[in-house]
Design a protein around this motif. Sequence first.
Motif, PDB file in Angstrom:
ATOM      1  N   UNK B  32     -60.139  29.045 -29.881  1.00 17.83           N
ATOM      2  CA  UNK B  32     -59.638  29.785 -31.042  1.00 17.83           C
ATOM      3  C   UNK B  32     -58.458  29.054 -31.673  1.00 17.83           C
ATOM      4  N   UNK B  33     -57.582  28.561 -30.825  1.00 16.09           N
ATOM      5  CA  UNK B  33     -56.412  27.843 -31.314  1.00 16.09           C
ATOM      6  C   UNK B  33     -56.836  26.593 -32.094  1.00 16.09           C
ATOM      7  N   UNK B  34     -57.691  25.762 -31.456  1.00 15.71           N
ATOM      8  CA  UNK B  34     -58.177  24.550 -32.121  1.00 15.71           C
ATOM      9  C   UNK B  34     -58.918  24.915 -33.411  1.00 15.71           C
ATOM     10  N   UNK B  35     -59.739  25.962 -33.310  1.00 16.07           N
ATOM     11  CA  UNK B  35     -60.555  26.365 -34.456  1.00 16.07           C
ATOM     12  C   UNK B  35     -59.725  26.715 -35.677  1.00 16.07           C
ATOM     13  N   UNK B  36     -58.687  27.525 -35.486  1.00 16.62           N
ATOM     14  CA  UNK B  36     -57.831  27.915 -36.613  1.00 16.62           C
ATOM     15  C   UNK B  36     -57.142  26.679 -37.194  1.00 16.62           C
ATOM     16  N   UNK B  37     -56.628  25.853 -36.321  1.00 17.55           N
ATOM     17  CA  UNK B  37     -55.907  24.663 -36.747  1.00 17.55           C
ATOM     18  C   UNK B  37     -56.818  23.745 -37.576  1.00 17.55           C
ATOM     19  N   UNK B  41     -56.743  22.809 -41.623  1.00  9.63           N
ATOM     20  CA  UNK B  41     -56.676  21.424 -42.092  1.00  9.63           C
ATOM     21  C   UNK B  41     -57.757  21.166 -43.140  1.00  9.63           C
ATOM     22  N   UNK B  42     -58.956  21.720 -42.896  1.00  6.13           N
ATOM     23  CA  UNK B  42     -60.048  21.500 -43.834  1.00  6.13           C
ATOM     24  C   UNK B  42     -59.905  22.358 -45.086  1.00  6.13           C
ATOM     25  N   UNK B  43     -59.505  23.617 -44.900  1.00  7.44           N
ATOM     26  CA  UNK B  43     -59.391  24.523 -46.048  1.00  7.44           C
ATOM     27  C   UNK B  43     -58.328  24.042 -47.033  1.00  7.44           C
ATOM     28  N   UNK B  44     -57.193  23.596 -46.506  1.00  8.21           N
ATOM     29  CA  UNK B  44     -56.110  23.155 -47.393  1.00  8.21           C
ATOM     30  C   UNK B  44     -56.220  21.670 -47.736  1.00  8.21           C
ATOM     31  N   UNK B  45     -57.306  21.048 -47.311  1.00  9.05           N
ATOM     32  CA  UNK B  45     -57.551  19.628 -47.569  1.00  9.05           C
ATOM     33  C   UNK B  45     -56.305  18.780 -47.272  1.00  9.05           C
ATOM     34  N   UNK B  46     -55.736  18.991 -46.085  1.00 10.48           N
ATOM     35  CA  UNK B  46     -54.563  18.219 -45.675  1.00 10.48           C
ATOM     36  C   UNK B  46     -54.981  16.749 -45.564  1.00 10.48           C
ATOM     37  N   UNK B  47     -54.278  15.850 -46.248  1.00 12.62           N
ATOM     38  CA  UNK B  47     -54.676  14.449 -46.198  1.00 12.62           C
ATOM     39  C   UNK B  47     -54.747  13.956 -44.748  1.00 12.62           C
ATOM     40  N   UNK B  49     -55.575  14.601 -41.940  1.00 11.78           N
ATOM     41  CA  UNK B  49     -55.947  15.611 -40.942  1.00 11.78           C
ATOM     42  C   UNK B  49     -57.316  16.228 -41.246  1.00 11.78           C
ATOM     43  N   UNK B  50     -57.584  16.477 -42.511  1.00 10.17           N
ATOM     44  CA  UNK B  50     -58.858  17.096 -42.881  1.00 10.17           C
ATOM     45  C   UNK B  50     -60.021  16.178 -42.488  1.00 10.17           C
ATOM     46  N   UNK B  51     -59.824  14.869 -42.702  1.00  6.90           N
ATOM     47  CA  UNK B  51     -60.857  13.894 -42.343  1.00  6.90           C
ATOM     48  C   UNK B  51     -61.078  13.890 -40.825  1.00  6.90           C
ATOM     49  N   UNK B  52     -59.969  13.842 -40.080  1.00  8.58           N
ATOM     50  CA  UNK B  52     -60.058  13.838 -38.623  1.00  8.58           C
ATOM     51  C   UNK B  52     -60.751  15.115 -38.138  1.00  8.58           C
ATOM     52  N   UNK B  53     -60.377  16.249 -38.767  1.00 13.15           N
ATOM     53  CA  UNK B  53     -60.962  17.534 -38.389  1.00 13.15           C
ATOM     54  C   UNK B  53     -62.475  17.501 -38.588  1.00 13.15           C
ATOM     55  N   UNK B  54     -62.905  16.925 -39.696  1.00 13.30           N
ATOM     56  CA  UNK B  54     -64.338  16.843 -39.986  1.00 13.30           C
ATOM     57  C   UNK B  54     -65.081  16.023 -38.940  1.00 13.30           C
TER      58      UNK B  54
END
Lengths: 248, 219
Positions: B32-37, B41-47, B49-54
Amino acid sequence: MDVDMRPILEVKNISKRYDDITVFENLNLQVKKGEVLVIVGPSGCGKSTLLRCLNALEPIQEGEIILDGEAIRPGSREVNKLREKVGMVFQSYDLFPHMTVLQNVMLAPIKVKKRDKKEVREEALALLDRVGLLSKKDQFPRQLSGGQKQRVAIVRALMMHPEVLLLDEITAALDPEMVQEVLEVVLSLAKEGRTMLIVTHEMQFARAVADRMIFIDGGHIVEEGTPEEFFEHPKTERLSSFLAKMRF
Amino acid sequence: MNFDVITSYIPLYTEAFFLTIRIGWTGIGLALFIGVFVAFAQHFRVPVLARIAGIYVELFRNTPLLCQLFFLYFGLPKIGITIPAETCGTLGLGLLGGSYMAEVFRSGLGSIPVTQEEGALALGLTRRQMFTYVVFPEALSLSVPGIVGNMIFLLKETSVFSAISLMDLMFTAKDLIGLYYNTTEALFLLVIFYIIMLLPVSVLGSILENKVKIRTYGA
């Protein structure tokens, strides 16, 4: 100059474009305190977009919006100030579905204006009572009819004590028998001297509530006048053919 | 079916049950913790981090838990990192679950209509307040069915833990069958204990779903 005659809201030469489409260009508008301005026009003429620009939900490309003598630059922190002072009610109500009626109307005054919860609650109850929805205060939006939801949305906007209220086709999504209950609330607001900009297709209502009418077509203000002039003696061909279609 | 055998097995299963629950729920907490984080990252398109999250989501969603556990338990020691089996189990479950939870939260966040955001902004709420009081709570209630489904899925995935010598329910059953050949009794208890573990989750899950359900929008 008489202070009361000073416009509360002034729109100077604003232009709105999406890439290569121009919605309106060099539009000018003044609204005096306590005035009810009704904007009509064919769909796609930019009247809803105009209201959205006045609440900074849409950025403008040129021009200035002056509220109570203060210029609002789009994208600045002043935008939130603008939104605090300019209330807006939408066609789709947009109540928050996870909150009760009371929570919906109390959220903004508490979180944005940091007002005392007890005092806000009392005001909320009084306003809900005024629109006949006191008994619904603990219900969720899904338990209300469209007309009830829209009355809650109006109360929600009023709770911020806006200087100007923007109403964007607030009866367009309602069943005919619910239109009246919402329009009555708006009429009573007009009587107590609220400054309002109203976009509507309800011509009879427009006539009853308006101090001044504006007809927008093709991104321009084509005609402007008192409801009598506007409905009885339209000066332009475009307005008279528009009104003819609305009367059927 | 021999009831004396069943009675004598119960303490072993109970021990395995608590081990499974401990690793399972810790893993779910981590997920749950990882999931929210990751979803943020993806929702706010954090530079970056969003790529790594994907990449993370695709990597862990598209490989079986068994492979991930082998990697953690047998692979990492080869580069000098040795992690105890129980930690491997928790970590593996958390990483797998995180990728599933992230997708649930992300689709929850993505399904909040823009008109809800505008309704909040028009009242003078800042973007942060809009997210905190309107978008996130709504997304969370939309995510509940997916979260509950993932919890059940993850608790069942614990059944591969025996591969890294964790004495979970499945390990206990296989072990007892190998030792005493009381197949019927061992498997009967296995099913019973899994049901005891999972039934409350799905029942409480449905109750929670009904409580937080948002039926219609524009509404």
